[in-house]
Scaffold this active site. Structure first.
Site, PDB file in Angstrom:
ATOM      1  N   ASP A 119      46.191  62.816  84.116  1.00  0.00           N
ATOM      2  CA  ASP A 119      46.216  64.157  83.543  1.00  0.00           C
ATOM      3  C   ASP A 119      45.026  64.942  84.108  1.00  0.00           C
ATOM      4  O   ASP A 119      44.128  64.356  84.725  1.00  0.00           O
ATOM      5  CB  ASP A 119      46.130  64.041  82.019  1.00  0.00           C
ATOM      6  CG  ASP A 119      46.103  65.388  81.331  1.00  0.00           C
ATOM      7  OD1 ASP A 119      46.884  66.263  81.733  1.00  0.00           O
ATOM      8  OD2 ASP A 119      45.283  65.572  80.413  1.00  0.00           O
ATOM      9  N   ASP A 143      49.868  62.884  76.688  1.00  0.00           N
ATOM     10  CA  ASP A 143      49.822  61.860  77.728  1.00  0.00           C
ATOM     11  C   ASP A 143      50.296  60.493  77.237  1.00  0.00           C
ATOM     12  O   ASP A 143      50.393  59.554  78.033  1.00  0.00           O
ATOM     13  CB  ASP A 143      48.388  61.708  78.267  1.00  0.00           C
ATOM     14  CG  ASP A 143      47.842  63.006  78.820  1.00  0.00           C
ATOM     15  OD1 ASP A 143      48.588  63.683  79.548  1.00  0.00           O
ATOM     16  OD2 ASP A 143      46.683  63.339  78.528  1.00  0.00           O
TER      17      ASP A 143
END
Length: 986
Positions: free
Chosen positions: A331, A728
């Site tokens: 991420d 995530d």
């Protein structure tokens, strides 16, 4: 009168399982948890408040006191090979199949089970202690007798929080900030308001006087209320299982060959079973427990590494996976960046202000509140004044809009000198902190404070701003429309108490705001320019409303909120009717700083042969700029920006254009990615996997997980996903190794991951040092355990062949048990401490990691080499003992068994790359244990014979013949074809 107020459903939180958990207890409904069903909480009905409900506690344990032992045994014997060894042990109760003493089969199996039970018990105790820490938190419980403190709240009374919030936990009366870290891992404070009819209650006890009830729907799988996980078998375990299947096949073949050489005489089917028992050591029973214990040691080493403090291993079964990562998916916000927003740019279309010109903005704001014409309505202000103050007015209006359109609340904390009430009353700056769910909003409010317009107070219905001159501006909050991931914008309607003007302010992403604001010719261009600088851009707009316009909107808005059917759609439609032809005020640009040492860490990963993909929800320009700043994309690397595609034909043309480029990074948006995966999944993945780096922007959590899954399916390589936020989690759980970064987004990603780190830079050492060592050590340990078992099985095969294929055991009783436990266990297990290079060298030369990506430490080639070594050594020892024995069979046992023990100890020494003092202790302790135990082994070994010179020289010759050629081969290999690491250690 019935006051029906729409409420958000409140669900009972389910247990949060870690990744190695299999799910909820199947007997949960029998253990007090009850059926999942809608329930009602009664208020103002004392006769109905005595209902019994389960406690609101968290339970992450896999077993309870009664199910622990049965559960552990079931989980062990549900696998074929463990069941196979159990059947072998049970077969010894049959007289015709017995080959020796019962303990020769039951003691090894028992040791394995005891170690497994101890390991599971330790894990359960750890889970219990973690749960106890959370469940021991103190809560206040409201009852007719007042407020008292409890440890465990019942499930349903917690729902009362939707009705009233005590002022003890508020930033302002009637509201509260709460944390949902026990539900979704998010530790940031979220503003929550009670329903309207209970907001104005004087005290909390008044709530009990209301005759009402709260209805809670049954629990479901809503992602915002429950986080689930799954068990995955590691790749290394699969490879070891494959090798053990080959060994089992060899066991069956050898048994059949032995019976065939007897011409299937007599009851040959019993002979087959006896040979299966006789050669059962071909499949090592201690392999699994050795590997599991090794993984526990590796996990302990990771947690105790002072150079990566705070690292937590939540899945201790896959540390060796870290040594074979081919794709790292990360991420951006909070992972590569710090998630600490800094205001960088204010753009008004014709003029822009950067960090070096913020004093000009401050000057404009100050002049706006010191000019005498400030309080005049715009229609009555002199024309000359309007022209002369155009820029000043525009800056002032933009700053005021930014100071109002947000969900930030100033909270005043005691500093030891001024109490909280006094600090709040006088708006003391030293006691004020800003609370919000987004760091972007806090950075914007902090910036408006720096230029002179300070947010000093807020509750659910009003807001106070302080001007540079100290004047307090009061605004009534009429409506607020929170930000959602679907709308990508938030709005607020306020009334200025000094002028009575009603204004609708809105801010949001340019992709949605471009269709809302009035036509202009600079929005798109400037948004792109700011995004290319790595700034996160927000568009701010406003719309003035008359009293009649607002009353009309409010009536339609309230009616829509009370709708039973399609409520969300109707509410959105009413709000959209207000979002038309809004005036564009400004663009704001905030920057997210890179984490420390991100660039060198990515350089290490790249040199190690790991391809890094960045998956982010940010827009394309921002993601590309961050990738360049972090050196994810090197300066001399070409970038192919995938054009937006919506149809199959467009995707086909763009893929062809991409195919003609070589060695270039790919940048693609989530929408284009969706189209490519829909029509050309195989072709796209083939091209993307050839790129040195890939950046996917505007990605949803589902797309992130989908990319991980496709990489696993298309390449067959191991993937590692790194993230810090709730969006995530799906990606982290889908990857072979999930790494969570503890950051501003809370601990949701950390709790869902296999490994938790405090900073992204720790990932380099986690992979290059611990991952590499864990994989190489696990490979060496597993192959040596197999070698140890094959050696003694080869000797048994030679012995049976010489004595007319008789199914008679060569070693019985304590000898067979002591061989794999007391005499060789510690030296073999000491291989978990071995390392070929120092950790500093592994970090300095990440190219060493590339060798592991091909799986060379544990492959069919290395397995075959160890099989040949085992056959050679077993044959030499057995034939040597038969050739050199004198007159009694007991001498064969003494010579061969002693040579076997010495050979194993020497082979451990041959395998070790770097000696550790515990290895030397293990070698000497094992040898001393064998020598000392010879006194008690008179049943199997002639004590007088082993003290003769004849015994010593025969054992020495056999041991040298079995080991010396391997030492010579190792020397020649290192001399003429040295491994890469040897060049760094010479």
């Amino acid at each position: 009168m019935t006051d029906n107020i729409p409420l958000q459903p409140v669900r009972r939180p389910k247990r949060h399982d870690s990744k190695h958990r299999n799910g909820c207890c199947p007997w949960s409904r029998c253990c007090g948890m009850g059926d999942f069903r809608p329930r009602t909480v009664w208020l103002g009905h004392p006769e109905k408040r005595e209902q019994r409900y389960p406690r609101n506690v968290i339970n992450n344990q896999k077993y309870n006191f009664f199910t622990f032992l049965p559960g552990v045994l079931f989980n062990q014997f549900k696998y074929f090979f463990n069941l196979y060894f159990l059947l072998l042990a049970c077969s010894q109760f049959v007289e015709e199949l017995r080959l020796g003493a019962l303990y020769t089969y039951w003691v090894p199996l028992g040791l394995v089970l005891i170690i497994t039970i101890m390991r599971e018990a330790i894990e359960e105790i750890r889970c219990y202690l973690r749960d106890k820490e959370v469940n021991s938190q103190i809560y206040s419980k409201l009852s007719t007798r007042g407020t008292n403190w409890k440890q465990h709240l019942l499930v349903l009374p917690v729902l009362i929080s939707v009705l009233h919030f005590s002022a003890l936990v508020l930033s302002f009366p009637g509201s509260c900030f709460l944390r949902t870290d026990q539900l979704d891992g998010e530790t940031d404070w979220k503003l929550r308001l009670p329903v309207a009819c209970t907001q104005r209650l004087p005290t909390a006890s008044d709530l009990l006087q209301i005759r009402s009830y709260v209805y809670a729907e049954e629990p479901n799988i809503d992602i915002h209320n429950f986080i689930g996980t799954f068990t995955r078998v590691g790749l290394f375990d699969l490879e070891v299982n494959c090798l053990t299947k080959i060994l089992f096949g060899a066991l069956v073949v050898v048994s059949l060959v032995m019976v065939a050489l007897q011409h299937f005489a007599g009851r040959w089917y019993l002979q087959i079973f006896r040979f299966l028992l006789l050669f059962s050591h071909i499949v090592p029973i201690s392999l699994r427990v050795n590997l599991d214990m090794g993984k526990m040691v590796f996990s302990w080493m990771i947690k105790k590494d002072s150079k990566i403090p705070g690292t937590v291993v939540r899945a201790s079964t896959i540390p060796e996976q870290l040594g074979r990562i081919s794709y790292l998916l990360t991420d951006k916000t909070g992972t590569l960046t710090q998630n600490e927003m800094v205001f960088r740019r204010l753009h008004l279309g014709t003029v822009a202000y950067g960090m070096d010109s913020m004093d000009e903005v401050q000057s404009h704001v100050f002049s706006a509140y010191t000019q005498p014409t400030h309080d005049l309505p715009a229609s009555r202000a002199p024309a000359a004044t309007k022209v002369r103050k155009t820029i000043s007015s525009r800056v002032h209006e933009a700053v005021k809009a930014i100071a109002l359109v947000h969900n930030v609340t100033p909270v005043y904390e005691s500093n030891g000198v001024t109490d909280q009430a006094e600090a709040e009353q006088h708006y003391e700056d030293t006691c004020r902190v800003y609370q919000a769910s987004s760091p972007d909003e806090v950075s914007l409010v902090q910036w408006t404070e720096s230029v002179g317009l300070t947010l000093v107070g807020r509750d659910q219905s009003s807001m106070q701003l302080r001007t540079p001159t100290g004047q307090i501006l009061n605004f009534t909050i009429l409506q607020i429309f929170p930000f959602t991931y679907e709308s990508k914008r938030m709005g607020i309607i306020v009334r200025d108490e000094s002028t009575g003007e009603i204004t609708f302010y809105m801010k949001g992403a340019d992709v949605v705001m471009s269709g809302i604001v009035q036509y202009n010719d600079w929005l798109e261009e400037e948004c792109g320019n700011m995004a290319r600088e790595g700034l996160r851009v927000l568009v701010v707009s406003k719309k003035s409303l008359t009293e009649e316009q607002y009353q009309d909107f409010e009536a339609r808005y309230v009616q829509a909120k009370l709708s039973v059917h399609d409520r969300s759609l109707k509410v959105a439609t009413v709000i959209e009717s207000l979002e038309m032809e809004m005036e564009l005020l400004c663009l704001t640009g905030v920057e997210d700083q890179l984490q420390t040492d991100v660039r060198p860490t990515l350089e290490i990963l790249r040199n190690a042969g790991i391809k890094v993909w960045m998956l982010t929800g940010d827009k394309l320009e921002t993601a590309t700029c961050t990738a360049k700043n972090a050196h994810l994309i090197t300066r001399n690397q070409d970038i192919h920006i995938f054009r937006p595609v919506t149809t199959r034909g467009e995707a086909h043309l763009e893929l062809n254009a991409f195919r003609r480029k070589h060695d270039c990074a790919l940048v693609i948006s989530g929408d284009s990615l969706e189209v490519c995966l829909k029509y050309y999944e195989y072709e796209f993945m083939e091209l993307a996997c050839q790129c040195p780096a890939v950046v996917c922007c505007r990605c949803t959590p589902t797309q992130k997980a989908q990319i991980v899954r496709l990489l696993q399916e298309r390449t067959g390589k191991l993937t590692c996903a790194v993230g810090d936020g709730g969006n995530d989690v799906s990606m982290i759980q889908e990857a072979d190794c999930g790494v969570g970064v503890e950051g501003k987004e809370g601990k949701q990603a950390s709790l869902a991951a296999d490994f938790s780190v405090t900073q992204f830079k720790h990932l380099g050492r986690l992979l290059m040092v611990h991952g590499r060592n864990s994989y190489k050590r696990s490979a060496a340990l597993s192959q040596f355990v197999i070698h140890r078992s094959l050696c003694i099985s080869t000797m048994q095969a030679v012995f049976s062949s010489v004595f007319y294929f008789a199914s008679v055991p060569l070693y019985q009783g304590f000898l067979i048990i002591g061989y794999s436990t007391i005499y060789t266990m510690f030296p073999v297990f000491s291989l978990v401490l071995d390392k070929d290079v120092k950790s500093e060298v592994a970090m300095l030369y990440p190219e060493l990691y590339k060798d592991l990506l091909k799986g060379r430490p544990l492959s069919f080639k290395t397995f075959l080499i160890w099989v040949l070594i085992s056959i050679y050594q077993g044959s030499i020892i057995m034939y040597g003992a038969l050739l050199l024995f004198e007159s009694e069979f007991v001498h064969i046992v003494a010579i061969s068994f002693t040579s076997l023990i010495l050979t194993e100890l020497l082979m451990v020494a041959l395998t070790i790359q770097t000696w550790h003092w515990l290895m030397i202790v293990a070698e000497l302790l094992s040898l001393a244990s064998y020598v000392a135990s010879l006194v008690f082994l008179h049943e199997f070994i002639d004590i007088y014979f082993i003290t003769t010179v004849s015994f010593l020289w025969k054992v020495t010759v056999i041991t040298l013949v079995s080991c010396l050629p391997l030492y010579i081969l190792k020397y020649l290999r290192r001399r003429f074809s040295p491994p890469n690491y040897s060049k760094l250690t010479s």
